[in-house]
Design a protein around this motif. Sequence first.
Motif, PDB file in Angstrom:
ATOM      1  N   LEU A  45       0.865  -1.180   0.000  1.00 34.04           N
ATOM      2  CA  LEU A  45       0.000   0.000   0.000  1.00 34.04           C
ATOM      3  C   LEU A  45       0.896   1.222   0.000  1.00 34.04           C
ATOM      4  O   LEU A  45       1.678   1.412   0.935  1.00 34.04           O
ATOM      5  CB  LEU A  45      -0.864   0.000   1.263  1.00 34.04           C
ATOM      6  CG  LEU A  45      -1.540  -1.343   1.566  1.00 34.04           C
ATOM      7  CD1 LEU A  45      -1.812  -1.487   3.047  1.00 34.04           C
ATOM      8  CD2 LEU A  45      -2.802  -1.484   0.750  1.00 34.04           C
ATOM      9  N   VAL A  46       0.804   2.026  -1.048  1.00 37.14           N
ATOM     10  CA  VAL A  46       1.759   3.126  -1.201  1.00 37.14           C
ATOM     11  C   VAL A  46       1.030   4.447  -1.388  1.00 37.14           C
ATOM     12  O   VAL A  46       0.111   4.540  -2.196  1.00 37.14           O
ATOM     13  CB  VAL A  46       2.682   2.891  -2.415  1.00 37.14           C
ATOM     14  CG1 VAL A  46       3.740   3.988  -2.493  1.00 37.14           C
ATOM     15  CG2 VAL A  46       3.332   1.524  -2.345  1.00 37.14           C
ATOM     16  N   GLU A  47       1.443   5.442  -0.632  1.00 34.93           N
ATOM     17  CA  GLU A  47       0.958   6.801  -0.853  1.00 34.93           C
ATOM     18  C   GLU A  47       2.168   7.669  -1.182  1.00 34.93           C
ATOM     19  O   GLU A  47       2.851   8.162  -0.284  1.00 34.93           O
ATOM     20  CB  GLU A  47       0.237   7.328   0.398  1.00 34.93           C
ATOM     21  CG  GLU A  47      -0.475   8.647   0.156  1.00 34.93           C
ATOM     22  CD  GLU A  47      -1.368   9.040   1.336  1.00 34.93           C
ATOM     23  OE1 GLU A  47      -2.542   8.635   1.350  1.00 34.93           O
ATOM     24  OE2 GLU A  47      -0.883   9.725   2.251  1.00 34.93           O
ATOM     25  N   PRO A  48       2.456   7.851  -2.484  1.00 35.62           N
ATOM     26  CA  PRO A  48       3.609   8.683  -2.851  1.00 35.62           C
ATOM     27  C   PRO A  48       3.304  10.127  -2.472  1.00 35.62           C
ATOM     28  O   PRO A  48       2.158  10.567  -2.560  1.00 35.62           O
ATOM     29  CB  PRO A  48       3.704   8.530  -4.370  1.00 35.62           C
ATOM     30  CG  PRO A  48       2.790   7.401  -4.735  1.00 35.62           C
ATOM     31  CD  PRO A  48       1.744   7.360  -3.679  1.00 35.62           C
ATOM     32  N   LYS A  49       4.325  10.828  -2.041  1.00 39.26           N
ATOM     33  CA  LYS A  49       4.138  12.209  -1.606  1.00 39.26           C
ATOM     34  C   LYS A  49       5.223  13.049  -2.252  1.00 39.26           C
ATOM     35  O   LYS A  49       6.406  12.726  -2.147  1.00 39.26           O
ATOM     36  CB  LYS A  49       4.317  12.270  -0.085  1.00 39.26           C
ATOM     37  CG  LYS A  49       3.165  12.885   0.676  1.00 39.26           C
ATOM     38  CD  LYS A  49       3.332  12.599   2.149  1.00 39.26           C
ATOM     39  CE  LYS A  49       3.432  13.878   2.933  1.00 39.26           C
ATOM     40  NZ  LYS A  49       2.153  14.557   3.134  1.00 39.26           N
ATOM     41  N   LYS A  50       4.815  14.104  -2.920  1.00 33.78           N
ATOM     42  CA  LYS A  50       5.798  15.031  -3.482  1.00 33.78           C
ATOM     43  C   LYS A  50       6.353  15.877  -2.346  1.00 33.78           C
ATOM     44  O   LYS A  50       5.775  15.956  -1.274  1.00 33.78           O
ATOM     45  CB  LYS A  50       5.118  15.964  -4.490  1.00 33.78           C
ATOM     46  CG  LYS A  50       4.305  15.252  -5.527  1.00 33.78           C
ATOM     47  CD  LYS A  50       5.065  15.113  -6.809  1.00 33.78           C
ATOM     48  CE  LYS A  50       4.271  14.229  -7.756  1.00 33.78           C
ATOM     49  NZ  LYS A  50       5.021  13.790  -8.894  1.00 33.78           N
ATOM     50  N   ASN A  51       7.442  16.541  -2.617  1.00 34.48           N
ATOM     51  CA  ASN A  51       7.951  17.573  -1.709  1.00 34.48           C
ATOM     52  C   ASN A  51       8.442  17.041  -0.374  1.00 34.48           C
ATOM     53  O   ASN A  51       8.596  17.795   0.572  1.00 34.48           O
ATOM     54  CB  ASN A  51       6.884  18.638  -1.428  1.00 34.48           C
ATOM     55  CG  ASN A  51       6.299  19.188  -2.710  1.00 34.48           C
ATOM     56  OD1 ASN A  51       7.040  19.631  -3.568  1.00 34.48           O
ATOM     57  ND2 ASN A  51       4.999  19.105  -2.846  1.00 34.48           N
ATOM     58  N   VAL A  52       8.616  15.742  -0.252  1.00 35.11           N
ATOM     59  CA  VAL A  52       9.298  15.227   0.931  1.00 35.11           C
ATOM     60  C   VAL A  52      10.445  14.350   0.447  1.00 35.11           C
ATOM     61  O   VAL A  52      10.420  13.840  -0.669  1.00 35.11           O
ATOM     62  CB  VAL A  52       8.378  14.394   1.858  1.00 35.11           C
ATOM     63  CG1 VAL A  52       7.237  15.234   2.392  1.00 35.11           C
ATOM     64  CG2 VAL A  52       7.855  13.161   1.145  1.00 35.11           C
ATOM     65  N   LYS A  53      11.433  14.208   1.306  1.00 36.49           N
ATOM     66  CA  LYS A  53      12.576  13.361   0.959  1.00 36.49           C
ATOM     67  C   LYS A  53      12.560  12.063   1.747  1.00 36.49           C
ATOM     68  O   LYS A  53      13.325  11.156   1.475  1.00 36.49           O
ATOM     69  CB  LYS A  53      13.883  14.099   1.270  1.00 36.49           C
ATOM     70  CG  LYS A  53      14.202  15.228   0.309  1.00 36.49           C
ATOM     71  CD  LYS A  53      15.548  15.819   0.694  1.00 36.49           C
ATOM     72  CE  LYS A  53      15.943  16.951  -0.225  1.00 36.49           C
ATOM     73  NZ  LYS A  53      17.129  17.652   0.324  1.00 36.49           N
ATOM     74  N   SER A  54      11.727  12.014   2.775  1.00 31.53           N
ATOM     75  CA  SER A  54      11.713  10.819   3.608  1.00 31.53           C
ATOM     76  C   SER A  54      10.697   9.823   3.082  1.00 31.53           C
ATOM     77  O   SER A  54       9.837  10.146   2.263  1.00 31.53           O
ATOM     78  CB  SER A  54      11.357  11.179   5.049  1.00 31.53           C
ATOM     79  OG  SER A  54       9.966  11.382   5.173  1.00 31.53           O
ATOM     80  N   CYS A  55      10.813   8.597   3.566  1.00 34.08           N
ATOM     81  CA  CYS A  55       9.775   7.611   3.301  1.00 34.08           C
ATOM     82  C   CYS A  55       9.517   6.847   4.590  1.00 34.08           C
ATOM     83  O   CYS A  55      10.451   6.352   5.222  1.00 34.08           O
ATOM     84  CB  CYS A  55      10.192   6.664   2.182  1.00 34.08           C
ATOM     85  SG  CYS A  55       8.840   5.543   1.737  1.00 34.08           S
ATOM     86  N   GLY A  56       8.268   6.801   4.991  1.00 35.84           N
ATOM     87  CA  GLY A  56       7.885   6.010   6.152  1.00 35.84           C
ATOM     88  C   GLY A  56       7.497   4.620   5.701  1.00 35.84           C
ATOM     89  O   GLY A  56       6.892   4.458   4.633  1.00 35.84           O
ATOM     90  N   LEU A  57       7.882   3.627   6.477  1.00 38.33           N
ATOM     91  CA  LEU A  57       7.563   2.233   6.150  1.00 38.33           C
ATOM     92  C   LEU A  57       6.958   1.553   7.372  1.00 38.33           C
ATOM     93  O   LEU A  57       7.437   1.744   8.492  1.00 38.33           O
ATOM     94  CB  LEU A  57       8.844   1.505   5.721  1.00 38.33           C
ATOM     95  CG  LEU A  57       8.755  -0.009   5.476  1.00 38.33           C
ATOM     96  CD1 LEU A  57       9.766  -0.422   4.398  1.00 38.33           C
ATOM     97  CD2 LEU A  57       9.032  -0.812   6.735  1.00 38.33           C
ATOM     98  N   HIS A  58       5.902   0.790   7.153  1.00 45.40           N
ATOM     99  CA  HIS A  58       5.303   0.009   8.238  1.00 45.40           C
ATOM    100  C   HIS A  58       4.947  -1.349   7.657  1.00 45.40           C
ATOM    101  O   HIS A  58       4.134  -1.446   6.747  1.00 45.40           O
ATOM    102  CB  HIS A  58       4.065   0.732   8.776  1.00 45.40           C
ATOM    103  CG  HIS A  58       3.506   0.110  10.016  1.00 45.40           C
ATOM    104  ND1 HIS A  58       4.200   0.078  11.207  1.00 45.40           N
ATOM    105  CD2 HIS A  58       2.320  -0.508  10.260  1.00 45.40           C
ATOM    106  CE1 HIS A  58       3.461  -0.531  12.125  1.00 45.40           C
ATOM    107  NE2 HIS A  58       2.323  -0.901  11.577  1.00 45.40           N
ATOM    108  N   TRP A  59       5.612  -2.366   8.165  1.00 50.90           N
ATOM    109  CA  TRP A  59       5.469  -3.710   7.600  1.00 50.90           C
ATOM    110  C   TRP A  59       4.955  -4.618   8.710  1.00 50.90           C
ATOM    111  O   TRP A  59       5.605  -4.728   9.750  1.00 50.90           O
ATOM    112  CB  TRP A  59       6.842  -4.174   7.103  1.00 50.90           C
ATOM    113  CG  TRP A  59       6.830  -5.425   6.272  1.00 50.90           C
ATOM    114  CD1 TRP A  59       5.806  -6.284   6.076  1.00 50.90           C
ATOM    115  CD2 TRP A  59       7.933  -5.938   5.512  1.00 50.90           C
ATOM    116  NE1 TRP A  59       6.189  -7.296   5.243  1.00 50.90           N
ATOM    117  CE2 TRP A  59       7.488  -7.120   4.877  1.00 50.90           C
ATOM    118  CE3 TRP A  59       9.254  -5.525   5.308  1.00 50.90           C
ATOM    119  CZ2 TRP A  59       8.315  -7.891   4.059  1.00 50.90           C
ATOM    120  CZ3 TRP A  59      10.077  -6.291   4.496  1.00 50.90           C
ATOM    121  CH2 TRP A  59       9.612  -7.458   3.871  1.00 50.90           C
TER     122      TRP A  59
END
Lengths: 438, 438
Positions: A45-59
Amino acid sequence: MPQCDQHTLMVRVCMVIEQHLIRMKGHNALNTIETHRFSNGLRLLVEPKKNVKSCGLHWVFPSGACMDHHDQVGASVMLGEMLVRGAGSMDSRSMSDAMDRCGMRRSTDVGVFHLSASATMLGASLQDGIGLLSTMVLDPHLSGEAVDPVRSLCLQSLDSLRDEPQHEVMLRLRARHRHAPFNRNGYGERSAIESMERSHVHDAWRRGIVPDGSMIGLCGDVDTSKIVQLLEDRFGSWSGSTSFPSEAQDERGGVEHVHRDTAQVHIAIAWDAPAAAHSDAVLERVASRVFGGSSSGRLFTEVRQKQSLCYSVGGSYRVGPDRGEIVVYAGTTPERAQQTLDTCLAEYHRMSDGITEEEFGRARTGLESGLVFSGESTSARATALVSDQFLLGHPRSLDEVRAEIAAVTLEEVNAYLSRRSRQEPTILTMGPAALNID
Amino acid sequence: MPQCDQHTLMVRVCMVIEQHLIRMKGHNALNTIETHRFSNGLRLLVEPKKNVKSCGLHWVFPSGACMDHHDQVGASVMLGEMLVRGAGSMDSRSMSDAMDRCGMRRSTDVGVFHLSASATMLGASLQDGIGLLSTMVLDPHLSGEAVDPVRSLCLQSLDSLRDEPQHEVMLRLRARHRHAPFNRNGYGERSAIESMERSHVHDAWRRGIVPDGSMIGLCGDVDTSKIVQLLEDRFGSWSGSTSFPSEAQDERGGVEHVHRDTAQVHIAIAWDAPAAAHSDAVLERVASRVFGGSSSGRLFTEVRQKQSLCYSVGGSYRVGPDRGEIVVYAGTTPERAQQTLDTCLAEYHRMSDGITEEEFGRARTGLESGLVFSGESTSARATALVSDQFLLGHPRSLDEVRAEIAAVTLEEVNAYLSRRSRQEPTILTMGPAALNID
């Protein structure tokens, strides 16, 4: 070459640009969710977000405390500790070092339903990070040598609860309020941990770390197609599924006092509430904000601000797939404990008379603002995607949640509150003396 | 009408657009900081952020615990509670309701130096929110009727510390490690609170809630010029300044055991470290990440992962304007306590041999990633702007902090670690039995 009207051309160019910018902005605001189900059952399940450099992950994996055999309660907790102690060609130290080189902030946690790995990293490191996490969960050493050290840590973690009465009373409330095995927690049981063998932990891994029932949520700087490809390559032979147990038909609820020589009396109360997918859930979200919201809910106002009964009091609504619950905590002096308990119970009952138009408006505003705040956190969104998928069967965009809240009316909330059954709460108290409960 | 070359025109239009987009993107990435100093001394520090709807606010006043008269320690704490109990034409309830209508998530806190009000709200509500907060701090009722209820809450808050030994041991460590009055905390002293009068709280307000020395940090969806105008209008007659006291020349440091019938032994250790503005501070930031970093620092690896001495151990570097300190906490069983303490001390001393190239690289990556994560949180940035202004005399953009970290070399860190003086730590233990300390 045809003659051209510069002005007309410019106007058209501007229109095209404007539409393009609106689309860009729209895309950004919408944060569309991309989902993928792999052939082995794993959901992405992915919600791409512009204007951020981080990526949150929850597995998450279907390997939470409820999955432990009844005489091995704590296997999942020990598994969570053992996963980080070496995998693939990496020993414990080199795995940790490799994750550090990705700039990963990470943690593992054992909940009732799931064992989870959470991480925040730069989008640029996401592929490496997912590669490492995959190795960790798919190919862990789970070595026999690690069992005793891990057992020791888990027992110490259990011991430490004795010095955190506020936390302990809430876990005991859960143990009493819910049906087994969903009344367990992320600490395990002492006797089971003391006798846990490597094979039990390995069994927990084999049964629970399976793709069907696992979900990965990602939000931030992420290219979904690349991640799908990476996971396809990684998960060639990973297969398996499991299912959650059904509720035992054991007795639950009631009242319990745990004697402790604490300075305060710690009071915990639980009532049943709608499950996540129930149409009443959104009504309870509004109502419980009026009831237990921090710094302005009725509990806070009545118990703390007006009567000065305790420094710390609050209530919240917790949703599960089959049940929900409203839980209240209050910590107070022995002399004030009875009045504190009585006031909390009275405030809950007073809710059935309904809330005012003003309370309704403020609660809705608070929920809507809260949505915006959590929408700006990549890790909060990654967690929410997975939670929605588990509880509702599909992830919700922020706009969907917002629309759901906006559609609620005061009449609906009050109709719900008046039909809410007058159930007996589960009550746990911990401290030097028991209280009177009618 | 002149003939026109459509192609040439389009190319030029595209170039203009491209430059414009690059500028937009550049502006966004830079997040330039706008500062304003009002004639009454108040400082405003703003980092506008595109693409977010929230605004984080952090407003501090020179009214922290160190400002309390020595026989009224706790006046600042009571002031913090009393501020939210009515101001201007609003009573306690209507003030809280008005803030709720702004969708404000807020809190107040009393630190050593400052009393602070923090809030997150939508940018669209910022003007209303600041208006309410201004009324709260500039025109509070501080009514006599509120004194007893607030006193009662503050005493209960003090009582509750007894049930949180991990928290209490850290406060006691501070009390012993720092010079007065900077060794105080946000709870106050029992005897002073018991005898506190309304006039003492009012004095604390009059002396400490002054513009010169106050700072407002804002980050997110904010229009600086509008906020400057709003504050100019609001603060017409607000004036005053204060200064922080100087350090007492009292004895500090040493070793103390506090007997408690706790399940665990709680161990807290402090060493002096560079002040915020010292050129060694950035070197210590790298070093302390290697030493105490969660899930991979030397303490975690040695004490928890290798020796299984305790479930919870960690170390961190805290900076102040005149001093800094490295603090360590470990909670463990009575049998393992001595070895835990010895290992923590040994790991600190081993740091003077220096860190490896690999440790250095990982620590720097971790710090850099952490910067990105905190840069995406409007509330974290609002707090950082104020903190930098207080500690360094100017706010730093993320790019400045990043450049500072990038400029550090391994040689510098190791040279610093080898010249770090071999000082005696301050040690606090809390539990059923004292430990041996050489």
